[in-house]
Scaffold this motif. Structure first.
Motif, PDB file in Angstrom:
ATOM      1  N   THR A 163       0.797  -1.180  -0.096  1.00  0.00           N
ATOM      2  CA  THR A 163       0.013  -0.103   0.005  1.00  0.00           C
ATOM      3  C   THR A 163       0.764   1.236   0.047  1.00  0.00           C
ATOM      4  OG1 THR A 163      -0.083   0.022   2.453  1.00  0.00           O
ATOM      5  CG2 THR A 163      -1.959  -1.227   1.271  1.00  0.00           C
ATOM      6  N   ASP A 165       1.193   3.561   2.058  1.00  0.00           N
ATOM      7  CA  ASP A 165       1.889   3.877   3.396  1.00  0.00           C
ATOM      8  C   ASP A 165       2.952   2.782   3.583  1.00  0.00           C
ATOM      9  OD1 ASP A 165       0.467   1.766   4.264  1.00  0.00           O
ATOM     10  OD2 ASP A 165      -0.348   2.825   5.781  1.00  0.00           O
ATOM     11  N   THR A 168       8.387   4.162   0.040  1.00  0.00           N
ATOM     12  CA  THR A 168       8.662   5.299  -0.266  1.00  0.00           C
ATOM     13  C   THR A 168       9.863   5.291  -1.341  1.00  0.00           C
ATOM     14  OG1 THR A 168       9.504   7.282   1.124  1.00  0.00           O
ATOM     15  CG2 THR A 168      10.466   5.158   1.698  1.00  0.00           C
ATOM     16  N   ALA A 191       3.110  -0.985   7.047  1.00  0.00           N
ATOM     17  CA  ALA A 191       3.134   0.366   6.842  1.00  0.00           C
ATOM     18  C   ALA A 191       4.255   0.790   7.433  1.00  0.00           C
ATOM     19  CB  ALA A 191       1.906   1.216   7.799  1.00  0.00           C
ATOM     20  N   CYS A 192       4.953   1.751   6.878  1.00  0.00           N
ATOM     21  CA  CYS A 192       6.456   2.486   7.200  1.00  0.00           C
ATOM     22  C   CYS A 192       6.069   3.378   8.614  1.00  0.00           C
ATOM     23  CB  CYS A 192       6.921   3.161   6.245  1.00  0.00           C
ATOM     24  SG  CYS A 192       7.292   2.279   4.697  1.00  0.00           S
ATOM     25  N   PRO A 194       6.386   6.622  10.726  1.00  0.00           N
ATOM     26  CA  PRO A 194       6.596   8.110  10.314  1.00  0.00           C
ATOM     27  C   PRO A 194       7.748   8.417   9.804  1.00  0.00           C
ATOM     28  CG  PRO A 194       5.126   7.788  11.827  1.00  0.00           C
ATOM     29  CD  PRO A 194       5.931   6.560  11.979  1.00  0.00           C
ATOM     30  N   ARG A 197       9.140   7.467   6.167  1.00  0.00           N
ATOM     31  CA  ARG A 197       8.343   7.854   5.132  1.00  0.00           C
ATOM     32  C   ARG A 197       9.101   9.198   4.605  1.00  0.00           C
ATOM     33  NH1 ARG A 197       2.775   7.415   8.285  1.00  0.00           N
ATOM     34  NH2 ARG A 197       2.577   5.069   8.570  1.00  0.00           N
ATOM     35  N   ASP A 199       9.708  10.586   1.459  1.00  0.00           N
ATOM     36  CA  ASP A 199       9.365  10.566   0.058  1.00  0.00           C
ATOM     37  C   ASP A 199      10.468  11.680  -0.554  1.00  0.00           C
ATOM     38  OD1 ASP A 199       7.632   8.272  -0.221  1.00  0.00           O
ATOM     39  OD2 ASP A 199       5.885   9.857   0.139  1.00  0.00           O
TER      40      ASP A 199
END
Length: 211
Positions: A163, A165, A168, A191-192, A194, A197, A199
Protein backbone atom coordinates in the motif's frame (compact mmCIF):
# COMPACT_ATOMS: atom_id res chain seq x y z
CA UNK A 1 14.55 -9.24 -9.89
CA UNK A 2 17.57 -8.95 -12.12
CA UNK A 3 20.99 -9.89 -10.80
CA UNK A 4 23.03 -7.04 -9.40
CA UNK A 5 26.63 -6.44 -8.54
CA UNK A 6 26.77 -3.44 -6.26
CA UNK A 7 29.55 -1.90 -4.21
CA UNK A 8 28.80 -0.25 -0.89
CA UNK A 9 29.38 3.26 -2.15
CA UNK A 10 26.63 3.06 -4.77
CA UNK A 11 23.87 3.50 -2.25
CA UNK A 12 22.21 6.81 -1.62
CA UNK A 13 23.28 7.58 1.93
CA UNK A 14 20.69 6.89 4.61
CA UNK A 15 20.74 9.70 7.20
CA UNK A 16 22.47 9.07 10.53
CA UNK A 17 20.22 6.89 12.69
CA UNK A 18 18.44 8.13 15.75
CA UNK A 19 20.24 5.39 17.62
CA UNK A 20 23.76 4.35 16.71
CA UNK A 21 23.56 0.84 18.10
CA UNK A 22 21.03 -1.56 19.55
CA UNK A 23 20.36 -5.05 20.87
CA UNK A 24 20.46 -7.84 18.32
CA UNK A 25 16.99 -9.17 17.60
CA UNK A 26 15.15 -6.27 19.24
CA UNK A 27 13.47 -4.37 16.43
CA UNK A 28 9.99 -3.88 15.01
CA UNK A 29 10.12 -4.29 11.24
CA UNK A 30 12.37 -4.28 8.16
CA UNK A 31 12.99 -1.98 5.23
CA UNK A 32 13.94 -3.62 1.96
CA UNK A 33 15.97 -1.09 -0.01
CA UNK A 34 16.19 -1.31 -3.80
CA UNK A 35 18.53 1.00 -5.75
CA UNK A 36 17.99 2.21 -9.32
CA UNK A 37 21.12 0.86 -11.01
CA UNK A 38 21.24 3.29 -13.98
CA UNK A 39 21.54 6.25 -11.57
CA UNK A 40 24.61 4.73 -9.93
CA UNK A 41 26.11 3.98 -13.31
CA UNK A 42 25.72 7.60 -14.37
CA UNK A 43 27.20 9.08 -11.21
CA UNK A 44 29.81 6.46 -10.27
CA UNK A 45 29.93 3.27 -12.29
CA UNK A 46 30.74 4.80 -15.67
CA UNK A 47 33.81 6.48 -14.23
CA UNK A 48 35.02 3.12 -13.00
CA UNK A 49 34.24 1.24 -16.20
CA UNK A 50 32.03 -1.00 -14.07
CA UNK A 51 30.99 -4.09 -16.05
CA UNK A 52 27.45 -3.90 -14.68
CA UNK A 53 27.07 -0.55 -16.46
CA UNK A 54 27.86 -1.82 -19.94
CA UNK A 55 25.16 -1.55 -22.58
CA UNK A 56 23.06 -4.67 -22.57
CA UNK A 57 23.49 -5.37 -18.87
CA UNK A 58 19.75 -4.90 -18.37
CA UNK A 59 19.85 -4.09 -14.64
CA UNK A 60 17.09 -1.97 -13.17
CA UNK A 61 16.16 -2.09 -9.47
CA UNK A 62 18.84 -3.92 -7.54
CA UNK A 63 19.13 -4.98 -3.93
CA UNK A 64 20.82 -2.60 -1.52
CA UNK A 65 19.91 -4.20 1.80
CA UNK A 66 17.41 -5.37 4.41
CA UNK A 67 17.40 -3.05 7.42
CA UNK A 68 15.91 -3.69 10.88
CA UNK A 69 13.90 -0.70 12.10
CA UNK A 70 12.26 0.56 15.28
CA UNK A 71 8.92 2.32 15.22
CA UNK A 72 11.11 5.35 15.81
CA UNK A 73 14.72 5.22 14.68
CA UNK A 74 16.74 2.16 13.85
CA UNK A 75 19.70 0.15 15.19
CA UNK A 76 22.98 -0.52 13.48
CA UNK A 77 26.29 -2.27 14.19
CA UNK A 78 24.72 -4.29 17.01
CA UNK A 79 26.75 -6.61 19.20
CA UNK A 80 26.00 -10.25 18.43
CA UNK A 81 27.37 -13.67 19.28
CA UNK A 82 26.79 -14.77 15.70
CA UNK A 83 29.86 -15.22 13.55
CA UNK A 84 30.59 -13.03 10.59
CA UNK A 85 29.90 -14.72 7.24
CA UNK A 86 32.67 -16.57 5.48
CA UNK A 87 33.94 -15.52 2.07
CA UNK A 88 31.94 -18.39 0.63
CA UNK A 89 28.79 -17.03 2.30
CA UNK A 90 29.21 -13.55 0.85
CA UNK A 91 30.17 -14.88 -2.57
CA UNK A 92 26.98 -16.94 -2.60
CA UNK A 93 25.06 -13.65 -2.54
CA UNK A 94 26.71 -12.61 -5.81
CA UNK A 95 23.53 -12.91 -7.84
CA UNK A 96 21.95 -10.19 -5.69
CA UNK A 97 24.86 -7.99 -4.62
CA UNK A 98 28.63 -7.80 -4.61
CA UNK A 99 30.30 -9.87 -1.86
CA UNK A 100 31.74 -6.69 -0.36
CA UNK A 101 28.28 -5.15 -0.09
CA UNK A 102 26.90 -8.37 1.40
CA UNK A 103 29.54 -8.22 4.14
CA UNK A 104 28.90 -4.52 4.75
CA UNK A 105 25.15 -5.08 5.04
CA UNK A 106 25.70 -7.89 7.54
CA UNK A 107 28.00 -5.80 9.72
CA UNK A 108 25.80 -2.72 9.76
CA UNK A 109 22.31 -4.22 9.62
CA UNK A 110 22.37 -8.01 9.71
CA UNK A 111 23.92 -8.18 13.18
CA UNK A 112 20.87 -6.32 14.48
CA UNK A 113 18.45 -8.90 13.09
CA UNK A 114 19.29 -11.48 15.75
CA UNK A 115 19.80 -14.00 12.97
CA UNK A 116 22.93 -15.84 11.95
CA UNK A 117 24.68 -14.51 8.87
CA UNK A 118 23.18 -17.36 6.86
CA UNK A 119 19.74 -16.61 8.29
CA UNK A 120 20.05 -12.91 7.51
CA UNK A 121 21.12 -13.58 3.95
CA UNK A 122 18.24 -16.03 3.55
CA UNK A 123 15.80 -13.39 4.81
CA UNK A 124 17.29 -10.78 2.49
CA UNK A 125 16.95 -13.15 -0.45
CA UNK A 126 13.38 -14.09 0.49
CA UNK A 127 12.37 -10.44 0.77
CA UNK A 128 14.02 -9.51 -2.52
CA UNK A 129 12.48 -12.41 -4.41
CA UNK A 130 9.02 -11.65 -3.02
CA UNK A 131 9.00 -8.13 -4.48
CA UNK A 132 8.19 -7.83 -8.17
CA UNK A 133 9.80 -4.94 -9.99
CA UNK A 134 7.32 -3.27 -12.36
CA UNK A 135 7.78 -4.37 -15.95
CA UNK A 136 6.79 -0.89 -17.11
CA UNK A 137 10.34 0.31 -16.39
CA UNK A 138 12.05 -2.43 -18.41
CA UNK A 139 11.71 -0.71 -21.78
CA UNK A 140 12.22 2.99 -21.17
CA UNK A 141 13.05 4.36 -24.63
CA UNK A 142 15.10 7.20 -23.12
CA UNK A 143 15.84 8.96 -19.87
CA UNK A 144 12.55 10.18 -18.46
CA UNK A 145 11.39 12.37 -15.56
CA UNK A 146 8.43 11.05 -13.59
CA UNK A 147 6.59 12.07 -10.42
CA UNK A 148 7.78 9.88 -7.51
CA UNK A 149 4.15 8.81 -6.98
CA UNK A 150 4.16 7.16 -10.42
CA UNK A 151 7.06 4.94 -9.34
CA UNK A 152 5.30 4.07 -6.10
CA UNK A 153 2.02 3.31 -7.89
CA UNK A 154 3.80 0.98 -10.32
CA UNK A 155 5.22 -1.04 -7.41
CA UNK A 156 1.85 -1.13 -5.68
CA UNK A 157 0.17 -2.41 -8.84
CA UNK A 158 2.82 -5.09 -9.31
CA UNK A 159 2.72 -6.25 -5.67
CA UNK A 160 -0.68 -7.12 -4.18
CA UNK A 161 -0.68 -6.29 -0.49
CA UNK A 162 1.64 -3.33 -0.84
CA UNK A 163 0.00 0.00 0.00
CA UNK A 164 0.97 3.64 -0.36
CA UNK A 165 2.01 3.96 3.27
CA UNK A 166 4.32 0.95 2.95
CA UNK A 167 6.63 2.30 0.25
CA UNK A 168 8.77 5.39 -0.14
CA UNK A 169 10.88 6.76 -2.99
CA UNK A 170 14.13 8.61 -2.35
CA UNK A 171 16.11 10.81 -4.69
CA UNK A 172 19.64 12.11 -4.93
CA UNK A 173 19.86 15.52 -6.62
CA UNK A 174 17.43 15.26 -9.54
CA UNK A 175 17.54 11.49 -9.96
CA UNK A 176 15.66 8.55 -8.50
CA UNK A 177 17.89 6.84 -5.96
CA UNK A 178 15.96 4.09 -4.17
CA UNK A 179 12.62 2.49 -3.54
CA UNK A 180 12.21 1.38 0.08
CA UNK A 181 9.54 -1.12 1.06
CA UNK A 182 8.48 -1.76 4.65
CA UNK A 183 8.01 -5.36 5.77
CA UNK A 184 7.05 -7.10 8.99
CA UNK A 185 9.53 -9.34 10.74
CA UNK A 186 7.81 -12.14 8.81
CA UNK A 187 8.55 -10.24 5.57
CA UNK A 188 4.96 -9.29 4.85
CA UNK A 189 4.06 -5.78 3.63
CA UNK A 190 3.24 -3.25 6.34
CA UNK A 191 3.06 0.51 6.85
CA UNK A 192 6.31 2.36 7.34
CA UNK A 193 6.84 4.21 10.59
CA UNK A 194 6.57 8.01 10.20
CA UNK A 195 10.32 8.62 10.33
CA UNK A 196 10.86 6.19 7.43
CA UNK A 197 8.43 7.97 5.12
CA UNK A 198 11.01 10.18 3.48
CA UNK A 199 9.48 10.58 0.06
CA UNK A 200 11.50 12.57 -2.42
CA UNK A 201 10.28 16.17 -2.29
CA UNK A 202 10.87 16.78 -5.99
CA UNK A 203 7.86 16.97 -8.29
CA UNK A 204 9.69 14.71 -10.76
CA UNK A 205 12.68 12.40 -10.58
CA UNK A 206 14.98 11.42 -13.42
CA UNK A 207 14.94 7.74 -14.35
CA UNK A 208 17.82 6.94 -16.68
CA UNK A 209 17.05 4.26 -19.20
CA UNK A 210 18.30 0.77 -18.48
CA UNK A 211 21.60 -0.06 -20.14
Amino acid sequence: MKAAFLVPVLAALWPAPALSDGVAGEFDYYILSLSWQPAWCRTTGDGRDAPECQNGSGRDFVVHGLWPQYERGWPDHCETRERDPSRRDTQAMGDLMAPGLALYQWRKHGRCSGLSAAGYYAALREAAEAVRTPAVFDDLPRDIALPPAVVEDAFIEANPGLTADGITVTCKAEALAEVRICLTRDLEPRACAPDARRDCARSRVLMERIR
